[in-house]
Each structure stands twice: as structure tokens, then as C-alpha cells.
Scaffold this motif. Structure first.
Motif, short mmCIF file in Angstrom:
data_model
loop_
_atom_site.label_atom_id
_atom_site.label_comp_id
_atom_site.label_asym_id
_atom_site.label_seq_id
_atom_site.Cartn_x
_atom_site.Cartn_y
_atom_site.Cartn_z
N TYR A 42 3.01 -3.81 -2.27
CA TYR A 42 3.80 -3.47 -0.88
C TYR A 42 4.46 -3.09 -0.41
O TYR A 42 4.96 -2.74 -1.60
CB TYR A 42 3.56 -4.89 -0.67
N CYS A 79 -0.71 -7.18 -5.58
CA CYS A 79 -1.15 -6.62 -5.32
C CYS A 79 0.35 -6.40 -4.87
O CYS A 79 1.48 -6.85 -4.78
CB CYS A 79 -1.77 -7.26 -3.76
N ARG A 85 2.56 -13.05 3.77
CA ARG A 85 1.86 -12.67 2.37
C ARG A 85 1.30 -13.37 1.89
O ARG A 85 0.68 -12.48 -0.31
CB ARG A 85 1.33 -10.83 2.80
#
Length: 438
Positions: A170, A168, A223
Motif C-alpha cells: 500500500y 500486500c 487493513r
């Protein structure tokens, strides 16, 4: 995790993460049993691990060659092996000095580790599946891919591939842990720049034997555990990542913030002439001559026998039309194609370029120098040198840009007073010095 000439930092990669990376690579690059994957990187470089594991997992063929052979005739290596897939740094790929039609078996090229040049994009995007990949060794090599087409922004790095929860991506801002238990503030707004942060199963345990460095780069957040890459970037409305450059490549020149990576992009865009470019800014409090932007330039192979002065002037004009004056390099060092230094991982070795400059083994060219022609100009040049703190070796020429060599309103005042005292002449700062470039 290698650096551009610095000491490598070892990180452990789990078997699960490596296999997830290989499966993502197979899916994106469409590696099949009839594919021939060229092992273009050194076995000590993380891209090699991805190529080898993906090829074996897909039942494809691995094609290996010596580093010396790739450097001397990469095109021959590709033709002889029948390679269909090549993954390497843009610096290594620049060794493939041929038209796409001369390597007809090649159908997929993935470039990672450095910024792709406009020339590479325009030459190869119409002929093969060209991917711009982004990632870090600390997060198991590559996390995002962008299929590139002619006219695309070379900073575009695409989306993270999430097979097996691999990655992921970010955008975030670091926070003092005393202020925020999460250690980071995530930026979810479209187009807002910040530091690129990577999470997911790809994140490694940290740096082997280096607790302090691990704690600085690997952070527990709301997260999950993430890695701060040290790169700036942003995400567009479609969720694609754009990489702006290294955070530690920003300098301040006379109060202006300057991104050295952006200067390099402008120089590389002169792709009829330039194959690669690296820019340094060295600050020397004792001699303002040394406080200048210096561009190291690798000219295209066609220009190996060159007139350095002519090319320095051409590049300076190119940069001056595309950059603010304070961001235009004042000095140029030309390196022939074969002597451009590379690390063992195939990236440009910035440390070697800097060492050559500091040791005086390279010739430096100033494209705009014109010596004073008469007594008044020589007196003016001396006054400017004293006001700006320049050495006799550098001098001040008639074509030097006022703000580029360190000129400020205070310097104008000092020179104006010296002119009145010595020559009974006056400067009109608002109408001449500050409104003219030289």
C-alpha cells in the motif's frame, strides 16, 4: 535488518512466511529441478535465505562460492558452476564484468536491495529474465517483482505476489494515533506518492528486544498489521509499485527540497563512465564550505587509471544539464573499482564513504574552480567569501555558480555595498548577478 554500515536490527521470520516467500520466488523466477541457484550473498543476508530455501524446495542445485572468489572473478564462478539463477544486490552484480554471452547458462537475474543501473538494464534485459525486486527484511525479504525490459523505468518494482496471502503493498501516510485510531491514512489514488507500507502474512513480529522501535514501524490499521518501510513510492494505474527512494534521504538546501537519491540516479545514468554513485550533503554552520553536495563516484573498471580532474568536470557538466543548479554536486570523490566499500550483505557501505571523507583520507575535486586573475577579481572574490562565509581554503572562483555556493539576494546587497565603499563600483543585481550563473 542491515543498514548501510549501521547496527543491524534482528527480526524473527516465521517458518510459514519463509516458505511462502520461497514458493513465490519459485513461481516468479521459474526455479525447477534442473536449475542451479547461485548463492551470491553472504549467509547472514536475507537474500541468501530465500535462494537456499527456494532451491531446496524446488529440488534444484545450490552453487556456493567464497566472497573473495565472487569479488575477484564472478564470471568464472558462474561459468564453473553452470549457474542458471543469480539473486543479489546491484553492487554485487556489477562484479560480473562480462557480456551476457560469456555466461551462457545464466537465464534469470533478480536484483534487490538497491536501485538498478540503466547500464545493467540495457545490457542484461535482452539476454536473460531480469527482475527488479523490492522488499524488506522486516517483511520476509522480497514482496514485489517486476520483469524488466529495455527502456523501463528502473524505479519500477512491480506487483506483490500473494501466494499463501504472502504480501500486500500500500501507499500511506502516517497519522498521530491520537487523531486516528488506525495509525495510518491509506492513499488509493493512482500516481500519488507516499510511504510504502507492506502487509500480509510476510510481516514479522517486530524487532527483537526493541519495543519502542517496533511500535514506531509496525502499526495496526483497518487493513491489518502493516510495516512502514521508510521508502517513498506510488502505484500506477496497473497496480505496479514505483520506488522513489528513502524518506530520510531528503534534505533542504537553501530552501529547496532535494532528493539525494534522485541526484544519484542522474549520475549513474552517465553509465559510459559511472558504475556507482553516492551523494552526501553535510551542513556545517561554522563553515559554508562544508555545506555542499559531495558525490562519491565509482568509475567503470575501464577507467581505473583516470584523471580525476577531467572526470569531475565531465560529471559536473552532465549533472548541470539534468539537475537544477542547487542540486548539482560541487565536490567529487573518486573511488577505484576494487576499493568501493560494501557491507556484509553486498550493499554499498555509505558509512565507510562518509568516514573516509570526514577523516580526510580521500581527495576531493572541485571541477569548476578558476582562480581570480587580477586585483579587481581578487577583491571581488574576497567580498563574496566574506558575504557567503567561505573559508580561505575553498575560495571563490570565476566559474563558481552563484546560487550553488549559497548566493542569495541578501548576499548581493552585501557585496554591492562593499564594492561601492571599496572600489566605487556598482552591481546591477537584476540585470547581471541573478540572471547569470557565475
Amino acid at each position: 535488518s542491515g543498514t548501510s554500515g549501521g547496527a543491524p536490527k534482528p527480526v524473527p521470520a516465521t517458518h510459514d512466511a519463509v516458505m511462502a516467500y520461497a514458493r513465490n520466488k519459485i513461481a516468479v523466477e521459474r526455479i525447477q529441478s534442473d536449475s542451479v541457484v547461485m548463492l551470491a550473498s553472504n549467509a547472514t543476508f536475507d537474500l541468501y535465505m530465500g535462494d537456499a530455501c527456494a532451491a531446496v524446495l524446488a529440488g534444484a542445485t545450490c552453487a556456493a562460492s567464497s566472497r573473495a572468489m565472487i569479488q575477484s572473478d564472478f564470471a568464472l564462478v558462474v561459468r564453473a558452476s553452470g549457474a542458471t539463477h543469480v539473486c543479489c544486490t546491484p553492487t554485487v552484480f556489477s562484479l560480473l564484468r562480462c557480456a551476457p554471452s560469456e555466461v551462457p547458462t545464466l537465464r534469470c537475474v533478480t536484483l534487490a536491495g538497491e536501485k538498478m543501473s540503466t547500464q545493467t538494464l540495457e545490457t542484461w534485459a535482452p539476454a536473460v529474465e531480469l527482475y527488479n525486486a523490492y522488499g524488506a527484511t522486516e517483511t520476509t525479504v522480497v514482496q514485489t517483482y517486476a520483469r524488466m525490459r529495455v527502456g523501463d523505468d528502473a524505479r519500477r518494482a512491480g506487483k506483490a505476489y500473494a501466494i499463501d496471502g504472502f504480501a500486500c503493498v500500500y501507499i500511506a501516510k502516517r497519522e498521530d494515533e491520537n487523531e486516528d485510531e488506525c495509525g495510518a491514512t491509506f492513499i488509493d489514488d493512482v500516481g500519488v506518492a507516499g510511504e510504502i507500507v507492506i502487509g500480509g502474512a510476510c510481516v514479522s513480529a517486530g524487532y527483537v528486544g526493541d519495543v519502542a522501535r517496533t511500535a514506531e514501524a509496525f502499526v495496526n490499521t483497518d487493513r491489518g498489521r502493516v510495516y512502514f518501510t521508510g521508502d517513498d513510492g506510488y502505484v500506477d494505474e496497473s497496480g505496479e509499485l514505483y520506488v522513489l527512494g528513502r524518506r530520510d534521504r531528503q534534505v533542504k538546501i537553501r530552501g529547496y527540497r532535494v532528493e539525494l537519491d534522485e541526484i544519484e540516479v542522474v549520475l549513474r545514468a552517465c553509465d559510459a563512465l559511472v558504475a556507482n554513485a553516492v551523494v552526501f550533503y553535510d551542513v556545517n554552520s561554522d563553515d559554508a564550505q562544508s555545506s555542499a553536495l559531495t558525490a562519491h563516484v565509482q568509475l567503470r573498471r575501464d577507467y581505473d587509471a583516470f584523471d580525476d580532474g577531467v572526470y569531475a568536470r565531465a560529471l559536473e557538466r552532465w549533472a548541470r544539464h539534468r539537475l537544477p543548479t542547487h542540486a548539482v554536486p560541487l565536490r567529487y570523490v573518486f573511488v577505484d573499482f576494487a576499493s568501493w566499500p560494501m557491507t556484509s550483505s553486498g550493499k554499498t557501505c555509505r558509512m565507510t564513504l562518509r568516514e573516509r571523507l570526514l577523516e580526510g583520507v580521500t581527495s576531493v575535486y572541485r571541477p569548476r574552480y578558476e582562480a581570480p586573475r587580477n586585483g579587481v577579481e581578487r577583491a571581488l572574490a574576497r567580498m563574496w567569501m566574506e558575504a557567503l562565509g567561505l573559508s580561505d581554503e575553498r575560495g571563490v572562483g570565476a566559474l563558481d555558480a552563484f546560487d550553488a555556493i549559497g548566493g542569495t539576494s541578501l548576499n548581493v546587497l552585501l557585496v554591492s555595498r562593499a564594492l561601492v565603499a571599496e572600489k566605487s563600483l556598482r552591481l546591477a543585481p537584476n540585470s547581471s548577478t541573478l540572471s547569470s550563473s557565475t
